[in-house]
Design a protein around this motif. Structure first.
Motif: not given
Length: 232
Positions: A19-24, A43-46, A82-92, A95-98
């Motif tokens: 997630x951090x790699x995708x963000x930064x 968004x990153x913090x939450x 599953x929740x962890x993976x969904x959090x990564x997908x939606x969060x990333x 955060x990646x799309x401006x």
């Protein structure tokens, strides 16, 4: 339990790193739009807090040394992954799309977290209820199970054919008895325990009264079975 938590924590750390790699690492500006604004950091913090929440939920699901309860929690553990993976997908993605509002990712990730938390709470409550029932059943069947083991040991130690025959009759009577006990059976079960101790004494001594005591014991066991049926 500790091994399961370590495995989950390792996977959690890997996905958080992704997630951090995708963000930064993804471009900070796409089509003239920068993603590093005030909304980005909120968004990153939450979303990071949502990741931490997922770790807490998994810890709650895995926090038991009881293998039976851990077995009951297997579906919840799957939901946590599953929740962890969904959090990564939606969060990333958010955060990646401006031009995608960061609040969308926050809401989606916290909805996933809420779903996971509710599933964990429900499963924990269910496993506690089932665990208590299992414990009650184990307690209620202890008398016959213990008596069966004692009768089998007595049969193995029998020396003469007469003693083996008597011990086999007692063992079969106990083994095929209704295993469930009840407070109402306390009296007759106490009589059975006393009579079994007497039977053990005559069996070990290869006493001539072994068949008589065996028959008396079997009668008591049969009486208990009849009372068991009345209680159901």
């Amino acid at each position: 339990m500790k091994k399961s938590i370590k495995i989950y924590a390792l996977i959690w750390a890997i996905l958080l790193a992704v997630f951090n790699v995708i963000c930064f690492v993804t471009p900070g500006e796409i089509a003239g739009m920068s993603k590093f604004g005030g909304a980005f950091w909120a968004g990153y913090i939450f979303i990071t807090l949502a990741f931490i929440g997922q770790l807490v939920c998994a810890y709650m699901a895995l926090r038991t040394d009881d293998k039976q309860k851990l077995f009951y929690n297997i579906p919840v553990i799957r939901i946590s992954y599953i929740g962890l993976i969904l959090t990564l997908v939606f969060g990333a993605l958010c955060m990646a799309i401006p031009d995608l509002p960061n609040w969308v990712g926050i809401i989606v990730c916290f909805l996933v977290l809420a779903f996971t938390a509710i599933a964990v709470i429900k499963a924990k409550a269910a496993s506690d209820i089932v665990g208590n029932v299992d414990g009650k059943i184990k307690s209620q069947t202890l008398f016959i199970k213990s008596l069966t083991v004692d009768a089998e040991n007595l049969l193995d130690r029998a020396k003469s054919e007469e003693a083996k025959s008597a011990c086999k009759k007692v063992y079969d009577a106990v083994r095929y008895s209704d295993p469930m006990s009840d407070d109402a059976l306390a009296g007759i079960e106490s009589e059975i325990a006393i009579k079994f101790n007497q039977f053990t004494t005559v069996a070990n001594a290869d006493d001539k009264d072994i068949n008589t005591v065996a028959e008396e014991l079997i009668v008591l066991i049969c009486d208990r079975n009849k009372k068991c049926k009345l209680l159901k």
